[in-house]
Motif scaffolding. Structure first.
Motif, PDB file in Angstrom:
ATOM      1  N   ALA A 121       0.833  -1.210   0.000  1.00 37.78           N
ATOM      2  CA  ALA A 121       0.000   0.000   0.000  1.00 37.78           C
ATOM      3  C   ALA A 121       0.863   1.254   0.000  1.00 37.78           C
ATOM      4  CB  ALA A 121      -0.930  -0.015   1.212  1.00 37.78           C
ATOM      5  N   LEU A 122       1.925   1.245   0.829  1.00 36.55           N
ATOM      6  CA  LEU A 122       2.786   2.429   0.894  1.00 36.55           C
ATOM      7  C   LEU A 122       3.486   2.660  -0.436  1.00 36.55           C
ATOM      8  CD1 LEU A 122       4.330   2.264   4.468  1.00 36.55           C
ATOM      9  CD2 LEU A 122       2.717   3.935   3.554  1.00 36.55           C
ATOM     10  N   ALA A 123       3.877   1.569  -1.095  1.00 37.43           N
ATOM     11  CA  ALA A 123       4.530   1.711  -2.398  1.00 37.43           C
ATOM     12  C   ALA A 123       3.569   2.351  -3.404  1.00 37.43           C
ATOM     13  CB  ALA A 123       4.998   0.349  -2.897  1.00 37.43           C
ATOM     14  N   ILE A 124       2.322   1.865  -3.406  1.00 36.35           N
ATOM     15  CA  ILE A 124       1.335   2.443  -4.329  1.00 36.35           C
ATOM     16  C   ILE A 124       1.110   3.922  -4.001  1.00 36.35           C
ATOM     17  CG2 ILE A 124      -1.085   2.384  -5.041  1.00 36.35           C
ATOM     18  CD1 ILE A 124      -1.016  -0.644  -4.579  1.00 36.35           C
ATOM     19  N   ALA A 125       0.988   4.212  -2.692  1.00 42.10           N
ATOM     20  CA  ALA A 125       0.765   5.595  -2.282  1.00 42.10           C
ATOM     21  C   ALA A 125       1.931   6.476  -2.699  1.00 42.10           C
ATOM     22  CB  ALA A 125       0.548   5.670  -0.774  1.00 42.10           C
ATOM     23  N   ALA A 126       3.154   5.952  -2.595  1.00 45.37           N
ATOM     24  CA  ALA A 126       4.330   6.739  -2.977  1.00 45.37           C
ATOM     25  C   ALA A 126       4.284   7.082  -4.467  1.00 45.37           C
ATOM     26  CB  ALA A 126       5.611   5.976  -2.640  1.00 45.37           C
ATOM     27  N   VAL A 127       3.860   6.111  -5.283  1.00 47.59           N
ATOM     28  CA  VAL A 127       3.762   6.365  -6.727  1.00 47.59           C
ATOM     29  C   VAL A 127       2.719   7.444  -7.002  1.00 47.59           C
ATOM     30  CG1 VAL A 127       3.116   5.360  -8.942  1.00 47.59           C
ATOM     31  CG2 VAL A 127       4.546   4.061  -7.357  1.00 47.59           C
ATOM     32  N   VAL A 128       1.535   7.301  -6.373  1.00 45.19           N
ATOM     33  CA  VAL A 128       0.494   8.315  -6.559  1.00 45.19           C
ATOM     34  C   VAL A 128       0.996   9.673  -6.081  1.00 45.19           C
ATOM     35  CG1 VAL A 128      -1.829   9.033  -5.885  1.00 45.19           C
ATOM     36  CG2 VAL A 128      -1.367   6.628  -6.382  1.00 45.19           C
ATOM     37  N   GLY A 129       1.706   9.665  -4.931  1.00 47.67           N
ATOM     38  CA  GLY A 129       2.261  10.909  -4.403  1.00 47.67           C
ATOM     39  C   GLY A 129       3.203  11.562  -5.400  1.00 47.67           C
ATOM     40  N   ASP A 130       4.079  10.755  -6.005  1.00 47.49           N
ATOM     41  CA  ASP A 130       5.002  11.275  -7.023  1.00 47.49           C
ATOM     42  C   ASP A 130       4.234  11.969  -8.144  1.00 47.49           C
ATOM     43  OD1 ASP A 130       7.052  10.276  -5.601  1.00 47.49           O
ATOM     44  OD2 ASP A 130       7.613   8.688  -7.003  1.00 47.49           O
ATOM     45  N   VAL A 131       3.192  11.278  -8.620  1.00 43.01           N
ATOM     46  CA  VAL A 131       2.417  11.834  -9.731  1.00 43.01           C
ATOM     47  C   VAL A 131       1.814  13.184  -9.337  1.00 43.01           C
ATOM     48  CG1 VAL A 131       0.374  11.502 -11.178  1.00 43.01           C
ATOM     49  CG2 VAL A 131       1.913   9.573 -10.720  1.00 43.01           C
ATOM     50  N   LEU A 132       1.223  13.246  -8.121  1.00 41.94           N
ATOM     51  CA  LEU A 132       0.605  14.496  -7.672  1.00 41.94           C
ATOM     52  C   LEU A 132       1.644  15.603  -7.563  1.00 41.94           C
ATOM     53  CD1 LEU A 132      -1.913  13.290  -4.924  1.00 41.94           C
ATOM     54  CD2 LEU A 132      -2.396  14.005  -7.261  1.00 41.94           C
ATOM     55  N   ILE A 133       2.808  15.251  -6.995  1.00 39.40           N
ATOM     56  CA  ILE A 133       3.843  16.262  -6.786  1.00 39.40           C
ATOM     57  C   ILE A 133       4.343  16.791  -8.131  1.00 39.40           C
ATOM     58  CG2 ILE A 133       6.190  16.627  -5.942  1.00 39.40           C
ATOM     59  CD1 ILE A 133       5.494  14.497  -3.754  1.00 39.40           C
ATOM     60  N   ILE A 134       4.548  15.867  -9.081  1.00 40.32           N
ATOM     61  CA  ILE A 134       5.030  16.283 -10.396  1.00 40.32           C
ATOM     62  C   ILE A 134       3.968  17.126 -11.104  1.00 40.32           C
ATOM     63  CG2 ILE A 134       5.691  15.428 -12.690  1.00 40.32           C
ATOM     64  CD1 ILE A 134       6.987  13.023 -11.128  1.00 40.32           C
ATOM     65  N   THR A 135       2.686  16.751 -10.924  1.00 41.62           N
ATOM     66  CA  THR A 135       1.601  17.552 -11.483  1.00 41.62           C
ATOM     67  C   THR A 135       1.686  18.992 -11.008  1.00 41.62           C
ATOM     68  OG1 THR A 135       0.254  15.591 -11.165  1.00 41.62           O
ATOM     69  CG2 THR A 135      -0.886  17.571 -11.884  1.00 41.62           C
ATOM     70  N   PHE A 136       2.109  19.143  -9.760  1.00 42.57           N
ATOM     71  CA  PHE A 136       2.180  20.483  -9.195  1.00 42.57           C
ATOM     72  C   PHE A 136       3.511  21.153  -9.505  1.00 42.57           C
ATOM     73  CE2 PHE A 136       0.942  23.691  -6.074  1.00 42.57           C
ATOM     74  CZ  PHE A 136      -0.419  23.679  -6.265  1.00 42.57           C
ATOM     75  N   GLY A 137       4.343  20.497 -10.301  1.00 39.73           N
ATOM     76  CA  GLY A 137       5.598  21.115 -10.735  1.00 39.73           C
ATOM     77  C   GLY A 137       6.687  21.127  -9.684  1.00 39.73           C
ATOM     78  N   GLN A 138       6.667  20.132  -8.774  1.00 44.34           N
ATOM     79  CA  GLN A 138       7.720  20.069  -7.773  1.00 44.34           C
ATOM     80  C   GLN A 138       8.488  18.767  -7.912  1.00 44.34           C
ATOM     81  OE1 GLN A 138       8.538  22.455  -5.665  1.00 44.34           O
ATOM     82  NE2 GLN A 138       6.797  23.838  -5.958  1.00 44.34           N
ATOM     83  N   ALA A 139       9.630  18.700  -7.205  1.00 46.22           N
ATOM     84  CA  ALA A 139      10.444  17.480  -7.247  1.00 46.22           C
ATOM     85  C   ALA A 139      10.046  16.578  -6.084  1.00 46.22           C
ATOM     86  CB  ALA A 139      11.921  17.829  -7.154  1.00 46.22           C
ATOM     87  N   PRO A 140       9.633  15.332  -6.378  1.00 41.95           N
ATOM     88  CA  PRO A 140       9.198  14.424  -5.304  1.00 41.95           C
ATOM     89  C   PRO A 140      10.236  14.268  -4.200  1.00 41.95           C
ATOM     90  CG  PRO A 140       8.674  13.488  -7.440  1.00 41.95           C
ATOM     91  CD  PRO A 140       9.468  14.726  -7.704  1.00 41.95           C
ATOM     92  N   GLY A 141      11.498  14.103  -4.560  1.00 39.12           N
ATOM     93  CA  GLY A 141      12.535  13.894  -3.552  1.00 39.12           C
ATOM     94  C   GLY A 141      12.567  15.030  -2.543  1.00 39.12           C
ATOM     95  N   GLU A 142      12.517  16.242  -3.050  1.00 31.85           N
ATOM     96  CA  GLU A 142      12.573  17.420  -2.191  1.00 31.85           C
ATOM     97  C   GLU A 142      11.356  17.466  -1.261  1.00 31.85           C
ATOM     98  OE1 GLU A 142      14.778  19.477  -1.552  1.00 31.85           O
ATOM     99  OE2 GLU A 142      13.673  21.074  -0.511  1.00 31.85           O
ATOM    100  N   VAL A 143      10.176  17.163  -1.812  1.00 34.99           N
ATOM    101  CA  VAL A 143       8.955  17.208  -1.001  1.00 34.99           C
ATOM    102  C   VAL A 143       9.009  16.165   0.108  1.00 34.99           C
ATOM    103  CG1 VAL A 143       6.462  16.814  -1.031  1.00 34.99           C
ATOM    104  CG2 VAL A 143       7.534  18.149  -2.848  1.00 34.99           C
ATOM    105  N   TYR A 144       9.421  14.943  -0.239  1.00 26.88           N
ATOM    106  CA  TYR A 144       9.495  13.892   0.783  1.00 26.88           C
ATOM    107  C   TYR A 144      10.541  14.226   1.843  1.00 26.88           C
ATOM    108  CZ  TYR A 144       6.458  10.942  -2.075  1.00 26.88           C
ATOM    109  OH  TYR A 144       5.393  10.443  -2.771  1.00 26.88           O
ATOM    110  N   ARG A 145      11.645  14.859   1.404  1.00 28.68           N
ATOM    111  CA  ARG A 145      12.683  15.233   2.364  1.00 28.68           C
ATOM    112  C   ARG A 145      12.125  16.242   3.373  1.00 28.68           C
ATOM    113  NH1 ARG A 145      16.404  18.672   3.420  1.00 28.68           N
ATOM    114  NH2 ARG A 145      15.755  20.118   1.813  1.00 28.68           N
TER     115      ARG A 145
END
Lengths: 388, 292
Positions: free
Chosen positions: A28-52
């Motif tokens: 579940a967490l893996a799936i959520a991470a993928v969805v999170g990446d997509v949302l973050i990229i949609t908003f024009g940000q870098a996933p790594g930076e947001v998670y950090r």
């Protein structure tokens, strides 16, 4: 059977149990991470930076860490409430209003105590009041289920609206401080903030209620797995008909469980009323009751799992605030929902897959646990009766 | 009097749409806890469609498309993967709240509401304009939808299959009814109906506001249960709940009853119906149970 074979068999079973409880949340967490990446990229940000930033804003500094502890405290109570119900085959969706009722009762009793009541005594009285407030609300669906077979799912949902409207009315019409939606502050019975004791929690709302939460989790574990009442409760959850045949009064177990479940959720109100703001305010629960469902689900309805899952969802919730400058904090609401759906979906799938691989490994003995084809009594949610 | 009736109708339309969806879903055996989420998704997608195209008709199509997508996700989890319907239902509602808020920020850079978009009826609707309400095609579609659901359930082979899937799925399977496919269709249909409730709200108010469905999906569910899963009775329940709200709005100035008590009426009636004080509400036998 030799001793060695028995040990090996026990080890094997342990491994399977651990696989079964760890795999679904990880998927579940893996799936959520993928969805999170997509949302973050949609908003024009870098996933790594947001998670950090999400981690740094929660576990990386004193305030964030304290807030995670504070939020996890309430979630532990609501998660335990939902988990206890599910163990008995009951679905308590009313934790939101039971939490509110608990906080309300604690505040009202706290206000009614005579001036000069010793602090500890006042705190204990208010804590009991919180449990009683939640318990009263929780017992309604329990009794209706036991007496009339009314679905506790629907009754708790409807009661959420009724109880919250009722409390809003009472507070707005009679108790609120002018121009606000909250009561005045209770004079005695406040619980100490952790920030006053250790710089580890500086500035956060975390308070002594966290100890009460851990103690409660321990008591729930002991009750579920070490007492006769808990045994009956679990028996009813697994097979109500068999339990009834075995001499358990199923109706009274349902009624008692829902009351206890409501009381657990009600105790969550202590965290806000005694530990943080010292008054009751409309909407203080802020969805913690509903999140309790996610906590129980990911925590596999086990008190230890519930505490861990409460920390996880508290981190997500606080982390949303920490990254709000980069992406809308509502991202974590989406992720929370995805985790719930993914876990609910993955649990039966993982179990089927494990059962299939077990059969391949040891043909002949693989039927120890049948493949579950429908969420019958032995599925992770022993709620075959989620009828209305 | 005419004013009262029309205002009641206006309030009842979203209930009729969502409850129609609720009936189809529950009669097929899938618990309709998700109406609220489908409505919210429909409302948001309708505003998106209307905003970018300038036509409320495109808004309707976009709204229905959004609701359908949400319904298919729900069906995938609960029917294909047999996940617990209550858990997924609650999560779908959370998901709808989160997704609409996230994309509200993304599309309109606001955390509360969208800009004004083309819709049906004008400002006069807000003041209870009779003609503007009657000129809104969605009002008529709402009434028609409920009637169509009644016809579908009781007068067509598909309706028979839906009812069989909700009452005795094993028996239905044994005579060759593809229960899972019937349930997929029923959930998809419920998503379409419920999203139209949200579309109506959004295009009536010409904008999307955060959480604008405000529990109406659960009032619709209350109407489904109070009306015992029967389209005629559910229609009466929807009108009854709407009439109570209208009364409350009209009598607000008099301060006869606190508004909170009027808000409670649908929920209290539902609990009373479930407890069976007068004519017990008995759900479809296989409601909430997964099948192969």
């Amino acid at each position: 059977m030799s001793v060695d074979a028995a040990t090996a068999e026990r080890r094997q079973r342990w491994r399977e149990r651990i696989e079964e409880s760890i795999l679904p949340p990880l998927v579940a967490l893996a799936i959520a991470a993928v969805v999170g990446d997509v949302l973050i990229i949609t908003f024009g940000q870098a996933p790594g930076e947001v998670y950090r930033q999400l981690l740094e804003g929660t576990w990386g500094n004193a305030y964030g860490f304290g807030q995670v502890i504070y939020k996890a405290t309430t979630l532990t109570f609501t998660g335990l409430a939902v988990a206890l119900g599910i163990r008995a085959g009951l679905f308590n969706i009313g934790a939101e209003s039971q939490l509110a009722a608990g906080g309300f009762a604690a505040a009202v009793i706290g206000l009614a105590l005579p001036a000069g009541t010793p602090g500890l005594l006042a705190a204990i009285i208010c804590i009991v009041a919180a449990g009683a407030g939640g318990g009263v609300v929780g017992s309604v669906p329990g009794v209706l289920r036991a007496r009339f077979g009314a679905s506790e799912v629907i009754v708790t949902i409807m009661l959420n609206f009724i109880v919250l409207a009722l409390l809003n009315y009472v507070v707005a019409a009679h108790l609120a401080v002018a121009e606000t939606l909250h009561t005045s502050e209770i004079p005695a019975g406040r619980l100490a903030r952790l920030a006053d004791m250790s710089p580890m929690f500086a500035g956060s709302a975390a308070n002594m209620t966290v100890l009460l939460a851990l103690l409660t989790a321990g008591i729930v574990w002991w009750y579920l797995f070490r007492t006769r009442g808990g045994y009956e409760l679990r028996a009813v959850g697994l097979q109500p008909d068999a339990a009834e045949y075995g001499g358990v009064r199923v109706g009274s177990v349902w009624a008692k469980t829902m009351m206890l479940s409501g009381a657990l959720a009600g105790l969550g109100g202590v965290n806000y009323v005694l530990g943080y703001k010292h008054y009751y305010e409309e909407g203080f629960g802020a969805g913690s009751g509903f999140l309790g469902i996610a906590v129980a689900l990911v925590g596999r309805n086990h008190p230890v799992g519930v505490v861990i899952a409460a920390l996880l969802f508290a981190t997500l919730s606080q982390g949303g605030l920490a990254v709000n400058a980069l992406v809308p904090k509502q991202m974590v609401d989406v992720l929370t929902a995805i985790v719930i759906i993914a876990v609910a979906t993955a649990v039966p799938e993982v179990r089927r897959a494990l059962a299939a691989s077990r059969r391949r490994r040891e043909p002949g003995t693989g039927n120890r646990e049948p493949v579950i084809v429908s969420p019958g009594p032995s599925s992770q949610f022993p709620v075959p009766t989620s009828q209305q | 009097m005419i004013g009262f009736l029309v205002q009641t109708l206006r309030i009842a339309v979203p209930y009729l749409f969502a409850a129609a969806g609720g009936i189809v879903s529950e009669r097929a055996g899938i618990i309709a806890l998700t109406l609220e989420g489908f409505m919210l998704t429909g409302a948001f997608c309708a505003v998106l469609g209307s905003f970018y195209s300038g036509s409320p008709w495109v808004g309707i199509i976009a709204g229905v498309g959004g609701g359908l997508l949400a319904a298919l996700l729900h069906a995938l989890a609960t029917i294909r993967y047999r996940a617990d319907q209550v858990v997924v239902g609650i999560a779908m509602n959370l998901l709808a709240v989160g997704v609409t808020r996230f994309f509200l920020r993304l599309a309109f850079d606001s955390s509360s509401n969208s800009p004004r978009v083309p819709g049906f009826g004008g400002a006069e609707v807000a003041s209870g304009g009779v003609l503007a309400t009657l000129a809104n095609p969605l009002v008529w579609l709402g009434i028609l939808t409920m009637a169509a659901v009644g016809w579908l359930l009781y007068r067509t082979p598909f309706g028979l299959r839906v009812r069989a899937a909700g009452e005795k799925p094993e028996a239905a399977l044994s005579v060759g009814v593809p229960v899972r496919r019937v349930r997929w269709a029923a959930v998809a249909l419920s998503g379409i109906c419920a999203s139209l409730a949200g579309v109506y709200l959004a295009l009536d108010q010409h904008q999307f506001t955060d959480g604008m469905t405000a529990g109406r999906g659960f009032i619709a569910l209350a109407a489904v249960i109070f009306g015992k899963w029967d389209p005629t009775r559910v229609t009466i329940a929807c009108l009854l709940f709407a009439a109570a709200e209208t009364m409350q709005i009209r009598l607000q100035a008099l301060q006869l009853v606190p508004s909170q008590f009027v808000e409670m009426i649908p929920y209290v009636l539902t609990i009373v119906a479930l407890a069976g004080v007068v004519g017990r509400a008995v759900p479809p036998a296989a409601l909430g149970k997964a099948t192969d």
